[in-house]
Design an enzyme around this catalytic site. Structure first.
Site, PDB file in Angstrom:
ATOM      1  N   GLY A 270      74.487  40.572  59.288  1.00  9.39           N
ATOM      2  CA  GLY A 270      75.394  39.424  59.264  1.00  9.39           C
ATOM      3  C   GLY A 270      74.830  38.205  58.560  1.00  9.39           C
TER       4      GLY A 270
ATOM      5  CE  LYS B 120      75.011  43.256  52.469  1.00 10.91           C
ATOM      6  NZ  LYS B 120      75.166  44.131  53.626  1.00 10.91           N
TER       7      LYS B 120
ATOM      8  CD  GLU C 225      78.936  48.188  58.419  1.00  8.73           C
ATOM      9  OE1 GLU C 225      78.535  48.094  59.586  1.00  8.73           O
ATOM     10  OE2 GLU C 225      78.741  47.308  57.564  1.00  8.73           O
TER      11      GLU C 225
ATOM     12  CE  LYS D   3      80.067  41.404  51.742  1.00  8.85           C
ATOM     13  NZ  LYS D   3      80.433  42.786  52.093  1.00  8.85           N
TER      14      LYS D   3
ATOM     15  NE  ARG E 274      71.060  50.036  60.587  1.00 10.69           N
ATOM     16  CZ  ARG E 274      72.073  49.397  61.181  1.00 10.69           C
ATOM     17  NH1 ARG E 274      72.530  49.817  62.338  1.00 10.69           N
ATOM     18  NH2 ARG E 274      72.636  48.361  60.611  1.00 10.69           N
TER      19      ARG E 274
END
Ligand code: ADP
Ligand code: ADP
Ligand code: MG
Length: 690
Positions: free
Chosen positions: A165, A116, A275, A158, A296
């Site tokens: 999640g 990320k 996203e 994160k 994916r």
């Protein structure tokens, strides 16, 4: 096009990929673990190969073995589905090294988007908007704390390598940061093998809106528009829809352009999802920020298929073969509205804990097909399958399409009402409560919808005790009559005397003992009375319902739409499924409005109701002794089966209420016995010792 591919996955996505392959006359090879030997994905593929034990590492993550199987079976390509190896760059590289096509992007693209923090640095450079935050490689806790303080609370920590999640921590105040950081790092190292984190401003009341993109090996890119996945529990998607409610053409164009820029920045090939976290401003406008790119096919891809009329797995296969994208941007259009619900084996009322067991009943809605306007079910399971604890709890997806959001919503609610899952906990009724909540119905979406509205979403049982009792009694009678008609020599209504007779049902509704008495009046009129214990007599903890006293005529008719039941001014149409339960039988009642379950307590086998100090074991209703499992003189343990009786066309197990010794058998197998007859005599172990 390929002649044969290997599907390196299981469950619904393996079945989904196989469906398109079958349509395109591409042969498929399934792989399976020990517990999956009989599973649906094995049966829908042309060939299957056992790949190893049950842990993901031994089976669906065993890249080397999977490549060997692909080569041995002559597959030309590997479709990884989602999860497992789908975002594993070294597996994609190993496929290429073995001369196999990995149906997905290049190892370099996967790697670029895999972490990320690094992907954010890359996206920032490509001009894609980012949430204010810290994505640096210096992980000194003091520095991280300073960065968080500078961003301003609340912040989200994160795990950089995280996903699904997990590895997320929201921090509301500066003093809570250090503890949350340590906890996030512990989870991250354990789950993802790296404790690197990034920090982001926590967007308030955000929406999760993502854009489906596609790239080919010729440098073409398209956006297949957005999906709104704001309805989440524990940061995991529950309901997804397309298009996003309230999306303007201008914002869609901006988000699509940003998503395509993201894909272009990493030379992306195949299906990918960018996203975004979307901030809803007080003036109603929306600001979007890049969150991550999933390299994916996504779980929720069917809603995009529904609004665009495209088969995204076919697109993946064509692009992987080197073909150009099937359509260009100006050939793609949105038609109507689609919603997907994820059906999971889990108990929403117990913190969404996953549930395992046998799918004793699994009924899908009527009218299921892949055509638009109907209900689509993407499922990885069949009735009778065992849901094991080894894999993820998603059983299937229900996808509906309608001309408008309202139409799609109504269709989904009806489809969920017609979905019957018995044998383990599922979220079907919970999903209906979400759909029916004013916030969701009015498209007031944000990622905290479920936690905020939990009071109206959880612990709901709209089909109350009285209707559940009436449904149980009616379905029992219907089942008995069906058996009588099939076999007129074994009528089960011996309990029914001339004139008026009463039959007692000992039931239990969510821990509350319920007694129902059915009186058979003249002209076969039925009169039912339902009572629970008085408030003062009830045990204080378990029993939730007390003092119920309802009686009146009971009428029912079996129809193709279910059992139409009328009792005490209430009417409902329901399907009932009865399964074995440790206390007797359990009837699951599904009506158009709600579902419920009720236990018929088998007083023979229910240890709690039987004498504990040995003594008489009697027949609670007339029936036939099928067999004795013990002989006089046998020592028995509490719970051990003593005898089998048949009554009401059902077998009843008579178990020892306590340890003891069988003193005497009072009947022989085949004997008919009257209600209250003593079947055998047991001496308690205590008494023997004394
Ligand atoms: P979506 O495809 O809608 O984004 P998820 O993010 O929940 O859905 O991921 C899809 C599947 O991949 C799920 O089965 C999830 O458990 C699994 N998954 C995703 N990321 C990871 C990860 N980093 N580690 C393990 N499993 C993952
Ligand atoms: P994962 O890889 O686990 O899918 P994501 O980064 O995609 O992790 O985030 C998962 C979910 O967490 C999002 O769908 C959203 O609900 C929430 N989330 C992520 N980033 C933020 C943020 N900056 N502010 C508020 N919520 C966020
Ligand atoms: Mg995500």
């Amino acid at each position: 096009m390929f002649n044969k591919i290997l599907i390196a996955n299981r469950g619904e996505i393996a079945c989904r990929v196989a469906a398109t392959c079958t349509r395109l006359a591409i042969k498929t090879v399934a792989i399976y673990s020990d517990v999956d030997a009989q599973s649906k994905h094995v049966s829908v593929c042309d060939e299957s190969v056992h790949i190893g034990g049950n842990t993901p590492a031994q089976s669906y993550l065993n890249g080397q073995r999977i490549i060997e199987v692909a080569l041995a079976t002559g597959a030309q390509a590997i479709h990884p589905g989602y999860g497992f190896l789908s975002e594993n760059a070294s597996f994609a590289q190993a496929c290429a090294d073995a001369g196999l096509v990995f149906i997905g992007p290049s190892p370099a693209s996967i790697e670029a988007m895999g972490l990320k923090a690094e992907s954010k640095r890359l996206m920032g450079a490509a001009g894609v908007p980012l949430v204010p935050g810290y994505h640096g490689s210096d992980q000194d806790p003091a520095l991280l704390q300073r960065e968080a303080d500078a961003i301003g609370y609340p912040v989200l920590i994160k795990a950089s390598a995280g996903g699904g999640g997990r590895g997320l921590r929201m921090v509301e105040q500066d003093y809570a940061f250090a503890v949350a950081l340590a906890s996030c790092q512990r989870e991250a190292i354990h789950s993802f093998g790296s404790d690197a984190v990034l920090i982001e401003k926590y967007v308030q009341r955000p929406r999760h809106i993502e854009v489906q993109v596609f790239g080919d090996t010729h440098g073409n890119y398209v956006s297949l528009f957005e999906r709104d996945c704001s309805v989440q529990r524990r940061h995991q998607k529950v309901l997804e829809e397309a298009p996003a409610p309230g999306m303007t053409d201008a914002l869609r164009a901006e988000m699509s352009a940003a998503a395509v820029a993201a894909a272009r920045a990493v030379n992306y090939v195949g299906a990918g999802t960018v996203e975004f976290i979307v901030e809803q401003k007080p003036d109603g406008s929306m600001a979007f920020f890049f969150m991550e790119m999933n390299t994916r096919l996504q779980v929720e891809h069917p809603v995009t298929e529904a609004i665009t009329g495209q088969d995204l797995v076919e697109w993946q296969l064509r692009v992987a073969c080197g073909e150009k994208l099937p359509l260009q941007q100006d050939q793609l259009h949105i038609t109507g509205h689609a919603i997907e619900a994820r059906l999971c084996a889990e108990n929403p009322d117990h913190d969404f804990l996953p549930s395992t067991g046998t799918l004793q009943v699994l009924r899908w809605p009527e009218g299921v097909s892949f055509a638009r306007g109907a209900v689509r079910v993407d499922s990885g399971v069949r009735e009778g399958d065992v849901v094991s604890p080894h894999y993820d709890s998603m059983l299937a997806k229900l996808i509906v399409h309608g001309a408008t959001r309202e139409e799609a919503l109504a269709r989904l609610d009806r489809a969920l009402a017609q979905t019957h899952i018995v044998g383990l906990h599922s979220n079907v009724q919970f999903l209906r409560h979400v759909l029916q909540s004013p916030s969701f119905a009015q498209a007031q979406l944000d990622t905290a919808l479920i936690p905020r509205e939990q009071a109206r979403l959880l612990h709901q049982e709209k089909l109350g005790l009285t209707l559940a009792v009436a449904a149980h009694v009616a379905s029992t009678l219907v089942a008995e009559r069906a058996l009588e008609n099939a076999d007129p020599f074994s009528r089960s209504d011996g309990w029914r005397a001339f004139g008026v007779a009463t039959r007692r049902f000992d039931l239990e509704f969510h821990g509350t003992p319920v007694q129902a008495d059915l009186r058979y009046g003249r002209d076969d009129a039925l009169h039912l009375s339902v009572r629970t214990e008085d408030a003062d007599a009830a045990p204080p903890v378990e029993a939730k319902v007390t003092g119920v006293r309802v009686q009146g005529p009971l009428q029912f008719t079996a129809t193709a739409q279910g059992l139409v039941i009328e009792f005490s001014d209430q009417c409902c149409t329901a399907f009932c499924h009865t399964i074995a339960h440790e206390k007797g039988l359990e009837t699951h009642v599904f009506s158009a409005q709600a579902a419920s379950k009720i236990i018929a307590v088998d007083v023979f086998s229910h240890a709690g109701d039987a004498p504990t100090q040995g003594g008489r074991l009697t027949a609670p209703m007339p029936g036939k002794v099928v067999s004795f499992a013990v002989q006089a003189g046998d020592a028995v343990k509490a719970g051990q089966v003593l005898a089998i009786m048949e009554a009401m066309k059902m077998e009843h197990t008579i178990a020892a209420p306590a340890d003891g010794v069988v003193a005497e058998l009072l009947y022989a197998p085949g004997d008919q016995v009257a209600e209250g007859a003593e079947l055998l005599r047991l001496t308690s172990a205590l008494a023997v010792i004394e």
